[in-house]
Scaffold this motif. Structure first.
Motif, PDB file in Angstrom:
ATOM      1  N   THR A  73       0.855  -1.185   0.000  1.00 17.40           N
ATOM      2  CA  THR A  73       0.000   0.000   0.000  1.00 17.40           C
ATOM      3  C   THR A  73       0.897   1.243   0.000  1.00 17.40           C
ATOM      4  N   VAL A  74       0.272   2.402   0.173  1.00 16.37           N
ATOM      5  CA  VAL A  74       1.041   3.641   0.204  1.00 16.37           C
ATOM      6  C   VAL A  74       2.029   3.627   1.361  1.00 16.37           C
ATOM      7  N   GLU A  75       1.670   3.007   2.487  1.00 10.36           N
ATOM      8  CA  GLU A  75       2.568   2.984   3.637  1.00 10.36           C
ATOM      9  C   GLU A  75       3.855   2.239   3.309  1.00 10.36           C
ATOM     10  N   GLU A  76       3.751   1.129   2.590  1.00 11.39           N
ATOM     11  CA  GLU A  76       4.962   0.401   2.186  1.00 11.39           C
ATOM     12  C   GLU A  76       5.757   1.204   1.154  1.00 11.39           C
ATOM     13  N   ALA A  77       5.052   1.968   0.322  1.00 15.31           N
ATOM     14  CA  ALA A  77       5.759   2.791  -0.683  1.00 15.31           C
ATOM     15  C   ALA A  77       6.555   3.912  -0.036  1.00 15.31           C
ATOM     16  N   ARG A  78       6.252   4.254   1.212  1.00 19.94           N
ATOM     17  CA  ARG A  78       6.991   5.323   1.905  1.00 19.94           C
ATOM     18  C   ARG A  78       8.301   4.838   2.503  1.00 19.94           C
ATOM     19  N   ASP A  79       8.604   3.557   2.358  1.00 25.61           N
ATOM     20  CA  ASP A  79       9.882   3.026   2.839  1.00 25.61           C
ATOM     21  C   ASP A  79      11.015   3.794   2.161  1.00 25.61           C
ATOM     22  N   PRO A  80      12.014   4.279   2.930  1.00 34.23           N
ATOM     23  CA  PRO A  80      13.116   5.041   2.323  1.00 34.23           C
ATOM     24  C   PRO A  80      13.900   4.270   1.262  1.00 34.23           C
ATOM     25  N   GLU A  81      13.884   2.927   1.310  1.00 33.03           N
ATOM     26  CA  GLU A  81      14.627   2.161   0.307  1.00 33.03           C
ATOM     27  C   GLU A  81      13.764   1.793  -0.897  1.00 33.03           C
ATOM     28  N   THR A  82      12.509   2.177  -0.887  1.00 37.24           N
ATOM     29  CA  THR A  82      11.614   1.928  -2.019  1.00 37.24           C
ATOM     30  C   THR A  82      11.642   3.134  -2.945  1.00 37.24           C
ATOM     31  N   ARG A  83      11.732   2.891  -4.235  1.00 41.46           N
ATOM     32  CA  ARG A  83      11.718   3.963  -5.229  1.00 41.46           C
ATOM     33  C   ARG A  83      10.312   4.089  -5.809  1.00 41.46           C
ATOM     34  N   VAL A  84       9.900   5.328  -6.069  1.00 38.11           N
ATOM     35  CA  VAL A  84       8.564   5.596  -6.579  1.00 38.11           C
ATOM     36  C   VAL A  84       8.669   6.429  -7.851  1.00 38.11           C
ATOM     37  N   GLY A  85       8.045   5.911  -8.922  1.00 40.77           N
ATOM     38  CA  GLY A  85       7.980   6.663 -10.159  1.00 40.77           C
ATOM     39  C   GLY A  85       6.645   7.378 -10.247  1.00 40.77           C
ATOM     40  N   ILE A  86       6.671   8.683 -10.566  1.00 42.50           N
ATOM     41  CA  ILE A  86       5.438   9.455 -10.653  1.00 42.50           C
ATOM     42  C   ILE A  86       5.355  10.131 -12.009  1.00 42.50           C
ATOM     43  N   ALA A  87       4.121  10.297 -12.469  1.00 40.70           N
ATOM     44  CA  ALA A  87       3.850  11.036 -13.699  1.00 40.70           C
ATOM     45  C   ALA A  87       3.117  12.309 -13.307  1.00 40.70           C
ATOM     46  N   VAL A  88       3.688  13.471 -13.607  1.00 39.32           N
ATOM     47  CA  VAL A  88       3.150  14.736 -13.153  1.00 39.32           C
ATOM     48  C   VAL A  88       3.059  15.701 -14.330  1.00 39.32           C
ATOM     49  N   ASP A  89       2.009  16.515 -14.358  1.00 37.91           N
ATOM     50  CA  ASP A  89       1.859  17.466 -15.467  1.00 37.91           C
ATOM     51  C   ASP A  89       2.446  18.812 -15.073  1.00 37.91           C
ATOM     52  N   ALA A  90       2.286  19.797 -15.960  1.00 42.86           N
ATOM     53  CA  ALA A  90       2.902  21.107 -15.738  1.00 42.86           C
ATOM     54  C   ALA A  90       2.313  21.825 -14.538  1.00 42.86           C
ATOM     55  N   GLU A  91       1.068  21.520 -14.178  1.00 46.46           N
ATOM     56  CA  GLU A  91       0.438  22.167 -13.006  1.00 46.46           C
ATOM     57  C   GLU A  91       0.798  21.469 -11.698  1.00 46.46           C
ATOM     58  N   GLY A  92       1.584  20.407 -11.759  1.00 51.21           N
ATOM     59  CA  GLY A  92       1.965  19.689 -10.555  1.00 51.21           C
ATOM     60  C   GLY A  92       0.974  18.626 -10.131  1.00 51.21           C
ATOM     61  N   SER A  93       0.005  18.281 -10.990  1.00 50.67           N
ATOM     62  CA  SER A  93      -0.982  17.255 -10.668  1.00 50.67           C
ATOM     63  C   SER A  93      -0.432  15.874 -11.019  1.00 50.67           C
ATOM     64  N   LEU A  94      -0.602  14.951 -10.091  1.00 51.43           N
ATOM     65  CA  LEU A  94      -0.158  13.574 -10.322  1.00 51.43           C
ATOM     66  C   LEU A  94      -1.203  12.830 -11.149  1.00 51.43           C
ATOM     67  N   HIS A  95      -0.719  12.021 -12.109  1.00 47.68           N
ATOM     68  CA  HIS A  95      -1.614  11.212 -12.933  1.00 47.68           C
ATOM     69  C   HIS A  95      -1.463   9.718 -12.628  1.00 47.68           C
TER      70      HIS A  95
END
Length: 714
Positions: free
Chosen positions: A548-570
């Motif tokens: 879940t999101v809690e496991e994704a917050r692990d400092p050794e876990t990498r997260v890829g995000i897609a973000v637009d010009a307004e800073g909104s996550l897709h």
């Protein structure tokens, strides 16, 4: 000169017309006929019995009422009169119309099973041998016993019998020897208990025949090289099962003795035991049996006390029998023997089993004290060993909440306990040459703590080193993309390139980050997207091998995000490190996948492609797109367990889309590696299914599951 005749134009070869495929019902009938063709002797035997019963009228009239019964039935009186031909006539008749209920299933099951395993001629030989051993063995035994003034033997020695049961039982016992362990021991224990109860509590000539056939068939099948199996002590689980079944048998026999009068080798019985006493005994036995099944130390002690009490009662009654007769307390000594001795024989057998298997009954009564004998490790210690020895593609999950860690040699195994099952997660964290030792130690520790051991999402190496006698089933496919020389070129990568190009046109950017270091605004958007996704499912987020999101917050876990010009996550993807020996990260495993409903369409293709490019440029070996749970490789031959898993996968597909996800990952042209579930045998599967449901959906209520299953079906 006349011109030569013109050559006829070559004709086109006429292709034969395709034969129309027969209707489905015809195909099913043909398959059934081909299957039945494997059992000519069984079919012939059943057909002969039915035809004879109809022609002689014994399908409605008991055979003993017919005047020629003595000319076809075997028994000591027949042999004394020289009617040896009855050995050849008796197996084709049924003594009473009601016996068809038991005889036909026994013939079809026992003889048919033996014919499928050994062939028709060998099955015929086993059937005839079993019939001869039963008839002659019973006659010889009764001839010897009746000369000693034994009333029961004298009465039964005058009886006659017909029927195929002895031959069918011989076939059944030999066929059982082909079963894998531990089913072979269980089947033999069941047939011995059945024969012993019939002899002790019914005591007719058929029961004598059956007991002799069972004993001889078990002895011979154990001596013949073709049926011999390596000898060994029963496992912890088998000792518990033997103790449990023994107590159940004793309980059933008490009810039998209460309701049914009989004349057995131990005397005559007229039910006189108060119903209340039997009910109390049954409740006590049921409680003890459940405790013995779990291996509870207190249940073992109580069973020993019960057994000793019953044996002591029988011994005291036997010692003081003459005084009781002299004082007029008893009119018939047989009443005492019949009411005490049969159950005492069973309690003696139960006592022997419990004493021989005493090491299997060490589980504390309190759940809080049911711990593994192995040393418990902290999360930090477990992850330190993971970095030292390396692990599989899902091994980083051992650090997630709800997992417990035990030391196995120099390594570690992580597990979760649900519904009495200890589910080990993935491969052992240990040197590869120690996998077998680690799995054996885990299984032994789990059983001694009262848990059913199971290993979930293990690699082929663990499958090769699973404990002796264990089974395995493919429960997922790991999808792996090798990063060296990765290039999204060529026709087959069209869909991936399209997503990358479209993202550039729409101003979508990719960023690899550590979610724990991101500002609050990013984390809030991640949580909102995840809650929107899980809210549409009707069930809580799945756990265990799905983060879940809690496991994704692990400092050794990498997260890829897609973000637009307004800073909104897709969309977001999280990646777990895959450690090799010596603390070197070899690759990354895809875990969390979330997208915004109204966001960039092909965001998942885009995120996975950009993440793979990022890791390839960083010099890693591979990325694992992880295995979709309950998805079996298409080329694998399905077994009974696979059919159950397939049905479960179909039920959950509308809710979680495991198969859709598996097909989606094919866009990245991964190679596939099977993931296995390792378990002791099929008897554990119902409980393992409950445990896995609780592991994946720990917060789901029964109402949630029922309503979601109903909506999935609709």
């Amino acid at each position: 000169m006349s011109e030569p005749p013109a050559k006829a134009a070559p004709t086109e070869p006429v292709e034969p017309a395709e034969r129309p495929e027969p209707p489905k019902a015809v195909r099913a009938l043909l398959r059934a006929l081909r299957w039945l063709a494997q059992f000519p002797f069984t079919i012939a035997l059943v057909a002969v019995m039915i035809v004879i019963a109809i022609l002689t009228g014994t399908h409605i009239t008991p055979l003993a009422r017919l005047p020629w019964y003595h000319d076809v039935a075997t028994g000591l009186p027949a042999f004394k009169q020289g009617h040896w031909w009855t050995l050849g006539t008796s197996p084709w008749f049924i003594a009473h119309p009601l016996r068809v209920i038991g005889a036909l299933p026994l013939v079809v099951g026992g003889v048919g099973w033996a014919e499928a395993k050994f062939g028709s001629l060998r099955a015929l030989g086993l059937f005839l041998a079993g019939h001869l051993v039963g008839a002659l063995g019973a006659a010889g035994t009764l001839a010897l016993a009746s000369h000693n003034g034994w009333p029961w033997a004298a009465q039964v020695s005058r009886a006659l019998d017909v029927g195929p049961a002895s031959g069918a039982i011989a076939c059944l016992v030999f066929a059982m020897s082909t079963l894998p362990s531990p089913w072979r021991l269980r089947a033999r224990y069941a047939v011995v208990a059945w024969a012993a109860i019939g002899l002790l509590y019914v005591g007719k000539i058929v029961n004598v025949e059956h007991a002799i056939v069972v004993g001889i068939a078990l002895l011979v099948s154990g001596l013949l090289p073709a049926f011999r199996h390596p000898a060994g002590r029963p496992t912890v689980r088998e000792w518990r099962l033997l103790g449990f079944v023994g107590l159940i048998v004793i309980g059933v026999v008490e009810v039998f003795a209460l309701l049914i009068p009989f004349n057995s080798p131990l005397g005559q019985n007229d039910p006189v035991t108060p119903t209340a006493d039997v009910i109390i005994d049954l409740v006590a036995i049921a409680i003890l049996a459940n405790g013995v099944r779990l291996g509870l130390r207190l249940a073992w002690i109580a069973t020993i006390v019960f057994a000793c009490f019953n044996l002591a009662t029988a011994a005291i009654a036997t010692v003081f029998l003459p005084q009781a007769l002299d004082l007029g307390l008893l009119d018939e000594p047989g009443i005492l023997f019949t009411s005490i001795l049969p159950s005492s024989v069973l309690w003696l057998a139960q006592l022997i089993v419990m004493l021989l298997g005493r090491g299997a009954f060490r589980v504390p009564l309190l759940h809080s004290r049911r711990t593994f004998a192995a040393r418990t490790l902290t999360r930090t210690e477990a992850l330190d060993r993971l970095r030292e020895f390396g692990g599989g593609n899902i091994s980083w999950m051992i650090g997630w909440p709800d997992n417990r860690h035990i030391a196995v040699g120099s390594g570690v195994i992580a597990y979760q306990a649900h519904a009495g099952v200890a589910i080990a997660l993935g491969d052992p964290i240990a040197p590869k040459e120690q996998f077998g030792i680690a799995l054996d130690e885990f299984a032994r520790s789990a059983e001694h703590a009262g848990f059913v051991p199971c290993v979930f999402s293990a690699s082929a190496l663990s499958d090769e080193n699973r404990p002796a006698g264990w089974r395995s089933a493919v429960i997922a496919e790991d999808t792996i993309v090798d990063l060296p020389d990765l290039a999204f070129t060529g026709k087959r990568w069209n869909s991936v390139r399209t997503s990358i190009n479209r993202a550039a046109r729409e101003g979508i950017e990719f960023r690899m980050c550590t979610l724990a270091d991101e500002p609050w605004s990013v984390l809030a958007q991640v949580r909102a997207i995840s809650e929107q996704w899980s809210g549409d499912k009707g069930l809580p987020e799945m756990r265990f091998t799905l983060g879940t999101v809690e496991e994704a917050r692990d400092p050794e876990t990498r997260v890829g995000i897609a973000v637009d010009a307004e800073g909104s996550l897709h969309g977001i993807t999280s990646w777990l490190p895959v450690y090799g020996p010596g603390g070197q990260i070899r690759g990354w495993t895809l875990d969390l996948m979330r997208r915004r409903d109204d966001g960039f369409g092909p965001v998942m293709e885009y995120l996975i492609a950009e993440s793979a490019k990022h890791f390839a440029e960083a010099g890693y070996e591979f990325v694992s797109l992880s295995g979709a749970p309950l998805v079996r490789p298409e080329q694998e031959d399905p077994g009974p367990v696979d059919f159950v898993l397939d049905r479960l996968s179909e039920t959950l597909e509308p809710l979680y889309g495991f198969r859709s996800l598996h097909f989606f990952k094919r866009k990245f042209h991964p190679r596939h590696e099977p993931l296995y579930m390792l378990y002791r045998d099929e008897g554990d599967l119902p409980r393992i299914a409950v445990a896995l449901t609780r592991a994946y959906l720990p917060d789901a209520t029964l109402r949630d599951l029922a309503s979601s299953a109903a909506s999935a079906r609709s």
